[in-house]
Each structure stands twice: as C-alpha cells, then as structure tokens.
Design a protein around this motif. Structure first.
Motif, PDB file in Angstrom:
ATOM      1  N   ASP A 137       0.779  -1.191   0.081  1.00 48.04           N
ATOM      2  CA  ASP A 137      -0.174   0.054  -0.047  1.00 48.04           C
ATOM      3  C   ASP A 137       0.739   1.260  -0.072  1.00 48.04           C
ATOM      4  O   ASP A 137       0.287   2.353   0.235  1.00 48.04           O
ATOM      5  N   ASP A 391      -2.487  -1.140  -6.845  1.00 48.47           N
ATOM      6  CA  ASP A 391      -3.521  -2.107  -6.514  1.00 48.47           C
ATOM      7  C   ASP A 391      -4.796  -1.909  -7.287  1.00 48.47           C
ATOM      8  O   ASP A 391      -5.287  -0.621  -6.931  1.00 48.47           O
ATOM      9  N   ASP A 394      -7.338  -0.744  -4.901  1.00 50.45           N
ATOM     10  CA  ASP A 394      -7.157   0.778  -3.954  1.00 50.45           C
ATOM     11  C   ASP A 394      -7.478   1.806  -4.842  1.00 50.45           C
ATOM     12  O   ASP A 394      -6.899   1.745  -6.151  1.00 50.45           O
ATOM     13  N   GLU A 614      -9.837   2.347   4.961  1.00 44.58           N
ATOM     14  CA  GLU A 614      -8.510   2.466   5.784  1.00 44.58           C
ATOM     15  C   GLU A 614      -8.591   2.017   7.400  1.00 44.58           C
ATOM     16  O   GLU A 614      -9.463   2.546   7.740  1.00 44.58           O
TER      17      GLU A 614
END
Length: 692
Positions: A137, A391, A394, A614
């Motif tokens: 991340d 990602d 994401d 998150e």
C-alpha cells in the motif's frame, strides 16, 4: 501537531541521522558506492530498489556485491547501464527475501547511485493487468545515496526510544572482522554501550530502542549515537513509527552518519504550513542542531524565499555536547511558505532538517551540504503513475510528484541547466532555470510533459555554486514521501544532453470499458491505450463534448473516468493528452436509468465517485476498526441507515458521519473480500479488504 510532545521530542528526537557530506571524505570517486541499510523482509512489506544514473556518453558495467545479515554468501551480479540513462534494480530479484542486506556497487565509469525503500502490507506487483495478489500500500518510504568509503567513526545526532523505533545498521565491506562499539548518550547524559564483532563482508543491526526504551520517559527519550570501529565500516540509521497493521510501521526515514562537523550547513528545502493556506496536508519543518564541542556555541539560522527575499533570521545558543533547534512554526514570517536555509556558527557543529506532514504520519530528513557546488547528481526521480506500485483494489493509485529545490547562497544569479536521463538510454530532456542570488527556486517535473509517467535520473550544472535537493511525494494528498540531498559532482565531469531528446509519446486509445451507462452519469469507465500524460496538466476526457466528472491517469496505459450526465444514445469519447486530441466515435452509449448496463446502476441510485477504505488489511479474527469514506458531487451516500458488509457478513457500526462510516470488521477467511456499503437497500459503494 500536538504540543503534548515537547519541542525536544519533536524537533530533536523526530529527525533523522546525518549522512556523510562528500567533502568529509574528499573528492568522491563516483565508481564505488556503499550502503549499510537494506531489507526485502516480506513480513514488513519491505521492497528495495537501487537506482543508478549514468551521465556518461558510453555504457558502464556495474557490479553488485551484497553483504547479508544472515551471513549467507551471495554471488556478485553485474549489470550494463546504457549511456545517459537511469537504471532500476530490484534487490528482491537478486537477493530474495532478506531481513537485512548491505551493498557495494563498483562501476567502470563515474555514476550516481541511490537506494529507495518502500513498505506497507504487501510487495510490488507484476506489471500485468488484473493481478489479484497482495500489493504494497506504499504507506511510507525513504531514500538515500551511498558513500564512497568507510570510516572508523560515525556520528548520529538523532535518535528516540519511545515514539520512534530506532535502528543502527553497520556494514563491514572489508576482508577482516571489525570490532564495533555503539555508544548511546541520552538527554540526561547517561551513556550506554553495545559492542559487537561484525564479520567481514557482512552487516549487523543494532537496536537502541530495545536497549534504551525501558529507562527512557516520553518527552525525554532522545539520544545521540557514536559508532566507532577498529576498521572502516559504513553506518546508517533508520527510524520508524506508527501502529499500522500488518507491519506495524506507518512512517519512516533513514540516513547515513556524518563524520565531520562543519561551521556551515546549507539546505535547499523547507516548508511550513501549506502553500495553499488551510489546505491539507500541512507541513512542519525543523532545523536540528548538535554542538559536539566542550563549550556553548551560538548558531545563526537564516531563511530565504524567492527573488532574493530573506524571510527571517534566528539565533540559538546550544550548550556543550547538547542539542537545540528551530521549529519553523515559531517563526511567523515562515508560515505558509517554502524556503531555503543556512545555518552557521564560529565553530564546527552538525545540522539537519526534518519535515513532517499529516500529523507525523510521514516525514523526511537530511543533513545539509557543507558547501555549494556547481554540479549535482540524482539517480532517483519519478513523475506520474506506474502499474508496479498500484493495487487494482485501491482507489489511490500512488502517483508520484518529484521536486528539485535549488538554493543559490551567493549574491550573483545562477543559471542552472538540468539534464534528465530516462530509462532505456540516451533519451532525456534538458531544461534551464535562473535562480536569483540568496534565493530558492524549484524544478517541478510535472511541468515537463516529456517526463509524464517516466522514471529518470537528473544531473544539474550551474554557472554559480548552488545546493540542490530532491523531494518525492506519492499518493493522494501526498500520502508519503522521501527526500535527499544530491551528490556533489566534480566540475571536470562533463554533463551533456541526451543524444535523443525524449519527445512526448504518441497517445493512442485501444479500448473503452464499459461502453454504456445510465443517463444520470456516474459510470466508472476504463480507457486503455498508450502514451497518456499527466492527470493534472494537459489531459482532458469528454463524453459527448461534456467533461468527465472525475478522471485520473493511473499510468501511461490507462485512464479511469466517471461519466457526466447525458441523454439516451451514443456519444463520442474524446481524450486530449500531450497536445493530441483523440476522438473515438460513438464509443459510449447512454441508456435510460433503470436499464441494466455493465458498470452502471440498475436502480438509478447514485454511486460513489471515490471510495477510501483504511486500513485495507486486518487479522482474520476480526475486530479491525475500518474507516470507509466516499465522495460524491451532489449526494450524501452514507448516513445513519447505512450498513457495511465484508464478504456478505454484516460489520458492527461504530461511528457515522455524512459520507463516512467507521465499523469493526467481522472475522473472515484469509484473503481478499468485497466490502459493500448499503444505504436504504441500495449498494452505494464498493471496495476491498484483505484478511491475514
């Protein structure tokens, strides 16, 4: 930033150690580069890259020698670097998963070499579309260039044993074991020592936090470090902080020690507050001072803006063997400004600059230059998006922004030429900037369309001595970043433009998916092709002549856009990028709301334009507190009636605000699951969560 942490903790214990100014070892050879720090420990999500900038008109051969912490012998690896090029090597590719690895590079011609590390819950992805494995991340990173030689003594002015987790890495590149003593002196004056024998061609990590933390208290947890050895070694220091699953690390920075104090330290970078007042993130800058002498000293710290404007001057008295500093927030003239810094005293001392943002969630730090130079080199630089760091699950695509602050400490304006060398060899861009005397200016690579979605090295040449640093940010709202002073280069090294100036690639569009959506708009459309430019500059996406609600160039081969409202029927899709207008006739069909369409809403209920989850990782036992935030231009999608499901299992709601909900993740099986937000019976947002 809370004042609950004392100034000593914030600006003396939250900085980074100092790396060796080139002048401390004399003229650098630029053919040998040593690094003590390095890790590809997958348990912490560490990934490591070595960046090489070759300014020569011919190819060079670079040999990698790795010294592991576990003592395993690894065969040297050689790489050929094209002329006038940037080269990237993944250490995982040649060393595998390693808790600690030091490195020596040797080159047939002068080069510049840097190490960059990233971390965060996964690893880099293969550069293929649709990859479903765990991806880093990219919550933090740090960068540093190597040193050309070892030393018997290394000083670290900084360290902290409560809020921060501090490590000292020592590499022995020699052929005989080195007896290494590491001395820590806390703010009360108490000294604690650790002694270890570091075998030849190996690395050892000292963990001062584990040694000192039980006897330190918050607000008085700082310490300095001196590394001494009977043989030349290389020492670096890393500091990490934050409680983020699964690696337990949020922010971090790293740097080499310093061997020689100086009566002057120069910094090109500094920022306090926000350049757009009230905007996020807001930055905090600290100038950190160490007096290694046996008598008190007075240090004068000057701050310079653009166009020769001196913003402020502050004097600090620093006691014998003590530390002091300047917090830019306490100097009103610096608020919401960027600036360069000069710190000077009558006797040698040590200075560094630390910058933090988002409430200490991330930070950078570096020592200054002891003197300006006419030429500087950088191996690292990125602009735009890269599939390797992204990602698919994401919404934040971790796009990069690179800045080069330049400080001219002299009275005469400096004409500075910068040569960017991109990957592949003999391709690049050359630009020139004028920096007035006693001023700071900045080169921002976003403004150079040729560098959009490109990795590059940068070499600076000036007709007046200057100081150049590099700052790299990535992620939405500058989620993370790293910074480093450049490598001063000898005047005799000839820097020239790449043989082939890098033109903006010719943009093409290959596919648009989905090809239909409701007239109310809100369809997420993927536009695949090649040669796309920057999101922020020069790129537009239109549906039937109407601008997309939101779009983002994820990397040079893909754009994601949210359709605006339309009328039933087919419309052209237009992509304007890099000065070229691409029209794809009848590429998207608007259909009446309530009609099932790929990617569209069958109910007419608005869906989120952006979804942020998150953290996106948590233990399979459940219990992770997860924040889900959505963005929409006109509608409130999350309210008190909203529910969140993890793989179809209802999560327990903790707090709800308009378009934001906090829940506790239920238990689940290891792997990724869909997260759906349902409001009044309709799905309004989707995302992904991974159990480990």
């Amino acid at each position: 930033m809370s004042r609950a942490l004392s100034f000593a903790t914030l600006c003396l214990c939250a900085g980074a150690a100092l790396f060796t100014p080139v002048v401390a070892h004399g003229a650098p050879s630029l053919t040998t580069w040593l690094f003590a720090e390095g890790s590809t420990n997958g348990s912490f999500g560490f990934e490591q890259e070595i960046l090489i900038g070759n300014p020569n008109p011919t190819a060079v051969t670079v040999t990698f020698e790795l010294f592991t912490q576990d003592g395993q012998s690894l065969a040297p690896v050689s790489r050929t670097i094209a002329p006038r090029a940037r080269f990237t090597e993944s250490i995982r590719a040649i060393a595998g998963d390693r808790a600690g690895v030091a490195l020596r590079l040797t080159s047939t011609l002068p080069i510049v070499a840097e190490r960059t590390m990233y971390w965060g819950g996964g690893l880099f992805r293969p550069e293929v579309k649709g990859y479903r494995g765990r991806v880093s991340d990219m919550r933090g990173g740090h960068s540093e260039h190597g040193t050309d030689d070892g030393s018997r003594t290394w000083y670290f002015a900084e360290g902290e044993g409560k809020f921060f987790n501090t490590f000292i890495s020592v590499a022995n590149p020699g052929t005989s074991p080195a007896s290494v003593t590491v001395s820590y002196r806390d703010d009360s004056g108490t000294e604690v020592k650790q002694v270890e024998v570091v075998p030849s061609r190996s690395r050892h990590t000292f963990w001062p936090t584990a040694v000192l933390s039980p006897r330190l208290r918050s607000g008085r947890a700082g310490f300095s470090t001196v590394v001494t050895s009977d043989l030349p070694v290389v020492a670096e220091r890393q500091m990490y902080w934050g409680d983020e699953a699964p690696s337990g690390i949020r922010g971090g920075h790293a740097a080499m020690g310093v061997t020689t104090p100086s009566a002057q330290w120069l910094f090109a970078e500094g920022i306090q507050g926000s350049l757009t007042p009230g905007a996020d993130p807001s930055y905090e800058t600290f100038v950190l001072l160490l007096n290694p002498t046996t008598a008190p000293i007075d240090v004068t710290v000057e701050f310079f803006g653009q166009a020769g404007l001196k913003l402020a001057e502050v004097t600090r008295s620093v006691g014998a063997g003590a530390r002091g500093g300047v917090w830019a927030r306490e100097v009103p003239a610096l608020m919401n400004r960027a600036f360069a810094i000069r710190a000077s005293a009558a006797v040698p001392f040590v200075a560094e600059r630390a910058v933090y943002w988002r409430g200490l969630s991330e930070g950078t730090a570096t020592a200054g230059a002891t003197e300006p130079a006419r030429q500087w080199g950088f191996a690292e630089g990125l602009q735009g998006g890269f599939l390797k760091y992204q990602d698919d699950d994401d919404d934040d695509k971790r796009r990069f922004n690179t800045f080069f602050p330049i400080y001219n400490p002299g009275a005469t304006p400096a004409t500075v030429t910068v040569h960017f060398y991109t990957e592949g060899g003999n391709t690049g861009v050359t630009r020139t900037i004028t920096v007035p005397g006693q001023s700071r200016e900045t080169v921002w690579t976003l403004l150079y369309d040729e560098l959009a979605n490109a990795r590059f090295a940068a070499f600076f040449s000036s007709d007046q001595p200057v100081v150049v640093e590099r700052v790299v940010y990535w992620g939405r709202g500058n989620k993370a970043g790293h910074a480093s002073l450049g490598v001063p280069l000898p005047d005799a090294l000839v820097l020239t433009s790449a043989t082939t100036l890098r033109a903006a690639p010719t943009a093409t569009v290959r596919e648009i998916e989905p090809s239909s959506g409701p007239v109310s708009g809100g369809t997420v459309v993927e536009i695949e092709g090649s040669g796309f430019g920057n999101t922020e500059l020069g790129t537009q996406v239109l549906f039937g002549g109407q601008p997309a609600r939101v779009f983002e160039v994820e990397h040079d081969r893909e754009i994601k856009a949210i359709t605006p409202p339309g009328v039933p029927g087919r419309v052209d899709v237009t992509v304007i990028t890099r000065g070229r207008t691409l029209v794809i006739p009848n590429a998207f069909a608007y259909v009446a709301d309530g009609t099932n369409t790929p990617g569209g809403s069958s109910s007419g209920t608005p869906s989120a334009l952006k979804v942020e989850i998150e953290p996106r990782w948590g233990p399979r036992a459940g219990g992770t507190r997860v924040k889900i935030e959505v963005e929409h231009t006109t509608s409130v999608l999350i309210d008190a009636s909203s529910q969140v499901f993890f793989g179809g299992v209802l999560a327990r709601t903790d707090e709800v605000e308009p378009n934001e909900i906090k829940v506790f993740a239920p238990g689940g099986a290891v792997g990724k699951v869909d997260v759906t937000v349902v409001t009044r019976g309709q799905i309004v947002a989707r995302g992904m969560f991974e159990y480990f």
